[in-house]
Design an enzyme around this catalytic site. Sequence first.
Site, PDB file in Angstrom:
ATOM      1  N   ARG A  65      10.759  76.858  36.126  1.00  0.00           N
ATOM      2  CA  ARG A  65      11.031  75.414  36.184  1.00  0.00           C
ATOM      3  C   ARG A  65      12.469  75.095  35.833  1.00  0.00           C
ATOM      4  O   ARG A  65      12.996  75.595  34.847  1.00  0.00           O
ATOM      5  CB  ARG A  65      10.120  74.651  35.216  1.00  0.00           C
ATOM      6  CG  ARG A  65      10.241  73.130  35.381  1.00  0.00           C
ATOM      7  CD  ARG A  65       9.460  72.371  34.328  1.00  0.00           C
ATOM      8  NE  ARG A  65      10.328  71.921  33.264  1.00  0.00           N
ATOM      9  CZ  ARG A  65       9.904  71.307  32.156  1.00  0.00           C
ATOM     10  NH1 ARG A  65       8.607  71.077  31.983  1.00  0.00           N
ATOM     11  NH2 ARG A  65      10.765  70.929  31.240  1.00  0.00           N
TER      12      ARG A  65
ATOM     13  N   HIS B  57       1.290  64.109  31.127  1.00  0.00           N
ATOM     14  CA  HIS B  57       2.610  63.860  30.533  1.00  0.00           C
ATOM     15  C   HIS B  57       3.655  63.656  31.610  1.00  0.00           C
ATOM     16  O   HIS B  57       3.448  63.998  32.784  1.00  0.00           O
ATOM     17  CB  HIS B  57       3.022  65.036  29.635  1.00  0.00           C
ATOM     18  CG  HIS B  57       3.237  66.314  30.392  1.00  0.00           C
ATOM     19  ND1 HIS B  57       2.198  67.078  30.878  1.00  0.00           N
ATOM     20  CD2 HIS B  57       4.378  66.962  30.768  1.00  0.00           C
ATOM     21  CE1 HIS B  57       2.685  68.134  31.508  1.00  0.00           C
ATOM     22  NE2 HIS B  57       4.013  68.086  31.470  1.00  0.00           N
TER      23      HIS B  57
ATOM     24  N   ASP C 230       7.558  64.915  31.937  1.00  0.00           N
ATOM     25  CA  ASP C 230       8.344  65.921  31.221  1.00  0.00           C
ATOM     26  C   ASP C 230       9.394  65.302  30.300  1.00  0.00           C
ATOM     27  O   ASP C 230      10.163  64.425  30.710  1.00  0.00           O
ATOM     28  CB  ASP C 230       9.041  66.874  32.217  1.00  0.00           C
ATOM     29  CG  ASP C 230       8.054  67.827  32.856  1.00  0.00           C
ATOM     30  OD1 ASP C 230       7.041  68.166  32.217  1.00  0.00           O
ATOM     31  OD2 ASP C 230       8.293  68.222  34.014  1.00  0.00           O
TER      32      ASP C 230
ATOM     33  N   HIS D 129       1.996  64.328  35.192  1.00  0.00           N
ATOM     34  CA  HIS D 129       1.287  65.480  35.750  1.00  0.00           C
ATOM     35  C   HIS D 129       0.484  66.173  34.661  1.00  0.00           C
ATOM     36  O   HIS D 129       0.662  65.911  33.463  1.00  0.00           O
ATOM     37  CB  HIS D 129       2.245  66.431  36.470  1.00  0.00           C
ATOM     38  CG  HIS D 129       3.356  66.945  35.609  1.00  0.00           C
ATOM     39  ND1 HIS D 129       4.465  66.173  35.308  1.00  0.00           N
ATOM     40  CD2 HIS D 129       3.528  68.116  34.970  1.00  0.00           C
ATOM     41  CE1 HIS D 129       5.274  66.871  34.529  1.00  0.00           C
ATOM     42  NE2 HIS D 129       4.730  68.058  34.293  1.00  0.00           N
TER      43      HIS D 129
HETATM   44  C1  OGA Z   1       5.720  71.736  33.937  1.00  0.00           C
HETATM   45  C2  OGA Z   1       4.240  71.595  33.933  1.00  0.00           C
HETATM   46  C3  OGA Z   1       2.277  72.208  35.172  1.00  0.00           C
HETATM   47  C4  OGA Z   1       1.690  73.428  35.783  1.00  0.00           C
HETATM   48  O1  OGA Z   1       6.210  72.730  34.491  1.00  0.00           O
HETATM   49  O2  OGA Z   1       6.403  70.829  33.455  1.00  0.00           O
HETATM   50  O3  OGA Z   1       3.735  70.715  33.281  1.00  0.00           O
HETATM   51  O4  OGA Z   1       0.694  73.272  36.513  1.00  0.00           O
HETATM   52  N1  OGA Z   1       3.589  72.437  34.735  1.00  0.00           N
HETATM   53  O5  OGA Z   1       2.210  74.524  35.537  1.00  0.00           O
HETATM   54 MN    MN Z   2       5.322  69.288  32.643  1.00  0.00          MN
END
Ligand code: OGA
Ligand code: MN
Length: 284
Positions: free
Chosen positions: A273, A103, A105, A258
């Site tokens: 985050r 995805h 974000d 990611h």
């Molecule tokens: C995010 C996500 C991936 C992870 O924080 O947006 O997708 O590895 N994280 O935690």
């Molecule tokens: Mn993410």
Amino acid sequence: MIVTPLSPVMGAEILGVDVAHVLGDSDFETVRRALLDHNVIAIRDQHLTPAQHVAFSQRFGDLMVHVKAEYLLPGQPEVLVLSNKKHPDGRAMGFEDAGRYWHSDMSYVDEPPLGSLLYAVEIPPEGGDTLFCNMYRAYETLPNSTKKRLVGLRAAHSYVASFEGKTSSGYARDTLTDEQKAQLREVIHPVVRTHPETGRPALYVNPGFTLRIEDLPQDEAVSLLDELIQHMTQPAFQYRHVWKPHDLVFWDNRCTMHHATTYDPSFARHMHRTTVRGDRPFAA
Ligand code: OGA
Ligand code: MN
């Protein structure tokens, strides 16, 4: 400050900077440039309070507050907590299995984030890596016939659909409350977007949130999306981030996707985050 590429396809690590304190303009510009050049940057050895994490992130733009209010850091709603830890009363401290599918974000809002900054507070001794893929490279390597077919196409993105297993990810996990669903709606973005800072075209569909393609019958849309997803997630376009304690990883959501990976749940993984608002995607 030293910026060193982490893989041939993208990613760089940055050593020798402390983002807990306000950066001078030239250091800030070095970080900004590294993000544009490498798409994913791992700023090593940071020791950040949530307020410092927020302040550094705000240098890049306004921060967005995630719809899953139950996982926002109390008193600091710009920080989304990803965690498998529990409060003493058994409540989850954070979003445990966030993002275990490809995805970009929050592509499900009108002005999706330009980037996200994920800070490793506690990581397992192994596992829990984050995969990234380069969506410039994915676009550039498409056959000309496919590039032509994508001109002018627009796709619908939805967060609600992803929870209902209706996007091509089919990955349902946590739930959304009715109140959260009421804050969300479908949005339309170009399938190929022009990065507003580099001017380069990048594919902008993702299996997590992209529901359908405007004006295409659903069977055709699904097969086109499948073909694109197959192409863009090939290992040659990927960088795997193996976390080190105190990494602050900043990725550009306009030209990457990611994917979180699993880990042994007997170990703690606790991350913070922030999410920086970007422009409405456009195709030049
Ligand atoms: C995010 C996500 C991936 C992870 O924080 O947006 O997708 O590895 N994280 O935690
Ligand atoms: Mn993410």
